[in-house]
Design a protein around this motif. Structure first.
Motif, PDB file in Angstrom:
ATOM      1  N   GLU A 188       0.749  -0.950   0.007  1.00  0.00           N
ATOM      2  CA  GLU A 188       0.023   0.067  -0.015  1.00  0.00           C
ATOM      3  C   GLU A 188       0.910   1.114   0.032  1.00  0.00           C
ATOM      4  OE1 GLU A 188      -2.601  -0.369   3.327  1.00  0.00           O
ATOM      5  OE2 GLU A 188      -3.830  -2.121   2.237  1.00  0.00           O
ATOM      6  N   GLN A 189       1.897   1.150   0.770  1.00  0.00           N
ATOM      7  CA  GLN A 189       2.737   2.451   0.870  1.00  0.00           C
ATOM      8  C   GLN A 189       3.452   2.653  -0.410  1.00  0.00           C
ATOM      9  OE1 GLN A 189       2.951   4.448   3.451  1.00  0.00           O
ATOM     10  NE2 GLN A 189       1.538   3.617   4.876  1.00  0.00           N
ATOM     11  N   GLY A 190       3.795   1.512  -1.339  1.00  0.00           N
ATOM     12  CA  GLY A 190       4.846   1.810  -2.374  1.00  0.00           C
ATOM     13  C   GLY A 190       3.781   2.185  -3.369  1.00  0.00           C
ATOM     14  N   GLY A 191       2.390   1.858  -3.438  1.00  0.00           N
ATOM     15  CA  GLY A 191       1.457   2.418  -4.491  1.00  0.00           C
ATOM     16  C   GLY A 191       1.200   3.762  -4.234  1.00  0.00           C
ATOM     17  N   LEU A 192       0.894   4.044  -2.935  1.00  0.00           N
ATOM     18  CA  LEU A 192       0.704   5.461  -2.472  1.00  0.00           C
ATOM     19  C   LEU A 192       1.562   6.494  -2.987  1.00  0.00           C
ATOM     20  CD1 LEU A 192      -1.348   5.236   0.854  1.00  0.00           C
ATOM     21  CD2 LEU A 192      -2.281   5.827  -1.355  1.00  0.00           C
ATOM     22  N   GLY A 193       3.040   5.766  -2.791  1.00  0.00           N
ATOM     23  CA  GLY A 193       4.255   6.789  -2.959  1.00  0.00           C
ATOM     24  C   GLY A 193       4.317   7.069  -4.283  1.00  0.00           C
ATOM     25  N   MET A 194       4.018   5.946  -5.392  1.00  0.00           N
ATOM     26  CA  MET A 194       4.144   6.249  -6.804  1.00  0.00           C
ATOM     27  C   MET A 194       2.937   6.994  -7.020  1.00  0.00           C
ATOM     28  SD  MET A 194       4.033   3.429  -9.537  1.00  0.00           S
ATOM     29  CE  MET A 194       5.024   2.263  -8.616  1.00  0.00           C
ATOM     30  N   LEU A 195       1.782   7.223  -6.685  1.00  0.00           N
ATOM     31  CA  LEU A 195       0.644   7.890  -7.109  1.00  0.00           C
ATOM     32  C   LEU A 195       1.167   9.385  -6.517  1.00  0.00           C
ATOM     33  CD1 LEU A 195      -2.430   6.008  -6.081  1.00  0.00           C
ATOM     34  CD2 LEU A 195      -1.692   6.605  -8.412  1.00  0.00           C
TER      35      LEU A 195
END
Length: 308
Positions: A131-138
């Motif tokens: 989740e943190q990785g996806g949010l970081g990319m967005l």
């Protein structure tokens, strides 16, 4: 910078490039929807076992020995040196798992083996990382859009983000299609691809902005062709030198960074293509004009700044 002696008609094949990009994105989205990503231990949770060998270990033999012993979905790689082997297993938490792995390998080896580490990564931690990785990319994509809207113009920011989304989707689709393990090193490579592709796109956009102001009689397609031709040598030299390093890492860097190098290889190739065709194509689709780059008009009584 003087205009090159030859202007290449990049935009003459923009419809073919658009079709190619759409096919790549549709295949990537379809594979992600059907196959998904093969998440590594960092995201799914599981066990890490480190075994020390007296001599250099043969990873294929180690992998076969573990599969014969009944261990499934095993990832075996060297860790630091050829004598240190890191084993990743998607298994439930078992304090004695390291001893079981050691016993299975020791029974088939003429070396004296040493258990150096036995750790468990919970699935909750893996879910948080995902989740943190996806949010970081967005968040990275959003901040890029804000920066480019301030630095250039809103249409430029949309074009750049479209190119970045294209690159990220293609890289993710590549890993999904081939079912290559997606772990934290690959996620880091995807974020690096965003930075690399963005740098190329900004160089191209900067030249497009300059040429819109210089080429008073040229239409948008002519400006794009001139700008891409002027930045072509820089784009190719940067890509080629980067690819040489990545090829060396891919073949000689070991399994620990194999996925990282693979993601960057795909990302640099597709990023170079997108900075030429997707980014410029997006500007044409958004109908960018010279007027979009004019400074805002002054109030009555104030002097209007002239373009250089």
């Amino acid at each position: 910078m003087a205009n090159p002696s030859k202007i290449y008609n990049f935009m003459g094949v923009r419809k073919l490039a658009l079709a190619f990009s759409l096919i790549l994105m549709l295949v990537s989205i379809g594979s992600l929807a059907v196959n998904g990503l093969k998440f590594g231990l960092d995201f799914t949770g599981g066990s890490l076992v480190e075994i020390g060998y007296e001599r250099e270990a043969d990873l294929e033999v180690v992998r076969d020995q573990l599969e014969t012993a009944g261990f499934e979905d095993v990832v075996v790689q060297t860790f630091g040196s050829p004598r240190d082997v890191l084993i990743r297993l998607q298994a439930d938490h078992d304090p004695k798992l390291g001893d079981k792995v050691l016993q299975a390998l020791q029974s088939e080896s003429d070396q004296s083996l040493e258990l150096r580490r036995n750790e468990f990564v919970g699935s909750q931690v893996g879910e948080e990382l995902r989740e943190q990785g996806g949010l970081g990319m967005l968040l990275a994509l959003f901040m890029i859009m804000v920066y480019l809207a301030f630095r250039f113009q809103f249409k430029f920011s949309l074009g750049a983000v479209l190119a970045l989304v294209h690159d990220v989707l293609v890289v993710l689709g590549f890993f999904s299609l081939l079912q290559v393990e997606f772990d934290l090193t690959v996620l880091a490579a995807v974020l690096a691809v965003i930075g690399y592709s963005l740098n190329d796109t900004i160089v191209v956009y900067d030249r497009i902005r300059e040429n819109f102001r210089i080429m008073r009689k040229g239409d948008a397609v002519e400006v794009m062709n001139a700008s891409l031709s002027q930045t072509l040598s820089r784009t190719l030299m940067t890509s080629i030198t980067t690819l040489l390093v990545l090829v060396a890492l891919f073949y000689f860097g070991g399994e620990m960074i194999h996925g990282f190098a693979m993601a960057l290889l795909v990302g640099v190739l597709i990023g170079t293509y997108s900075s030429i065709y997707v980014a410029a194509n997006a500007l044409l689709a958004l109908n960018v004009t010279r007027e979009d780059l004019l400074p805002p008009q002054k109030e009555d009584g104030e002097e209007t700044e002239e373009l250089p």
